[in-house]
Design an enzyme around this catalytic site. Structure first.
Site, short mmCIF file in Angstrom:
data_model
loop_
_atom_site.label_atom_id
_atom_site.label_comp_id
_atom_site.label_asym_id
_atom_site.label_seq_id
_atom_site.Cartn_x
_atom_site.Cartn_y
_atom_site.Cartn_z
N LYS A 132 52.32 6.51 51.55
CA LYS A 132 52.01 5.34 52.21
C LYS A 132 53.02 4.64 52.74
O LYS A 132 54.12 5.07 52.58
CB LYS A 132 51.10 4.50 50.88
N ARG B 94 46.42 10.30 42.98
CA ARG B 94 45.63 11.07 44.42
C ARG B 94 46.68 11.12 45.26
O ARG B 94 47.42 10.32 45.66
CB ARG B 94 44.77 9.81 44.61
#
Length: 285
Positions: A223, A264
């Protein structure tokens, strides 16, 4: 240390932080868009992730990166169902990453064991009913709005308190809608209506989620806040998304130590190793 709840309907107890591998069946996801659009390639990739140590493989047919526009329901079904079905038939534990009740219901019928809704049931009024009726684990993530508007919604006075409180309110709403509390997994929603500073603050306080009494999913993989951290010191250019996997694995180890139920990730091997190292250290204490 936050003690993770590990018992969820239809899922094994791994005895450690689990690893959820990502298969994006999309042309526009931020780090792997277009790589797995072909159903056969997507199924093969999911099987490979399981072989590398993924406990669950999360299949999504709609990008939720900042600025992404929504696809039609028919297109999402077309992308997702063959992959879910193929992976389930191969014996892989499958999660479906969707905000649509129709897609979730069809995916569970095709073999998915988890519904991972980044909106936590907010985007589609029918989702809570589907989660309740199927009885599968249901991820309730912190969410304030669609991808096209999420960056403008990153406004907090006390981000940890507010995010945990908003997820608690949504947890109460889905339970009121018929979902068994024992189905629910919570997710801080890193990168969703969050600044880089907000993401780090949430990761630093994973213990704050213990009061909800539910398993915690941490989804930090590749991210933006990692790209900013690892930016080129000379040019300021962000580290490319696919070059953030070592940092992602570091987050996986720290999340496991902080009591996360699962992480995840796009690249599984390093995170699968990281959570096993953390489990060995914890067992040796």
């Amino acid at each position: 240390m936050n003690t993770p709840h590990r018992t969820l309907p239809g899922l094994p107890d791994w005895g450690r932080c689990g690893v959820m591998g990502i298969v994006n069946v999309t042309p526009d996801s931020f780090s792997d868009g277009g790589l797995w659009l072909d159903p056969e390639k997507a199924v093969a990739h999911g099987i490979a992730l399981a072989a590398q140590g993924a406990d669950i493989v999360d299949v999504g047919g709609e990008s939720t990166r900042p600025g992404a526009t929504r696809v039609t329901e028919d297109e999402e079904l077309r992308r997702v169902l063959p992959v879910v079905r193929g992976l389930a038939q191969a014996g892989v534990v499958v999660s479906v990453d969707t905000m649509r009740a129709v897609v979730a219901e069809a995916a569970v019928a095709a073999g998915a064991k988890v519904i991972n809704d980044v909106s936590g049931g907010r985007a589609d009024s029918g989702m809570v009913k589907v989660a309740a009726e199927t009885g599968v684990p249901f991820v309730v993530m912190h969410w304030r709005g669609q991808s096209t508007e999420m960056d403008a919604l990153a406004r907090y006075d006390e981000v940890v308190t507010e995010v945990v409180g908003e997820v608690e309110a949504q947890l109460e709403a889905v339970v009121a809608g018929g979902v068994d509390p024992g189905q629910v997994i919570v997710d801080p929603g890193l990168g969703f209506a969050k600044t880089r500073e907000d993401d780090w603050a949430l990761l630093a306080r994973l213990d704050a989620w213990a009061r909800l009494g539910r398993p915690l999913l941490v989804a930090a993989s590749r991210k933006r806040f990692l790209g900013t951290l690892l930016a080129d010191a000379r040019t300021g250019e962000l580290r490319p998304a696919r070059a953030r996997d070592a940092a992602t694995a570091a987050i996986s180890a720290l999340a496991a130590a902080g009591g996360a139920w699962a992480v995840r990730v796009h690249e599984v091997t390093a995170s699968a190793d990281a959570v096993r190292v953390e489990a060995a250290l914890r067992a040796a204490r």
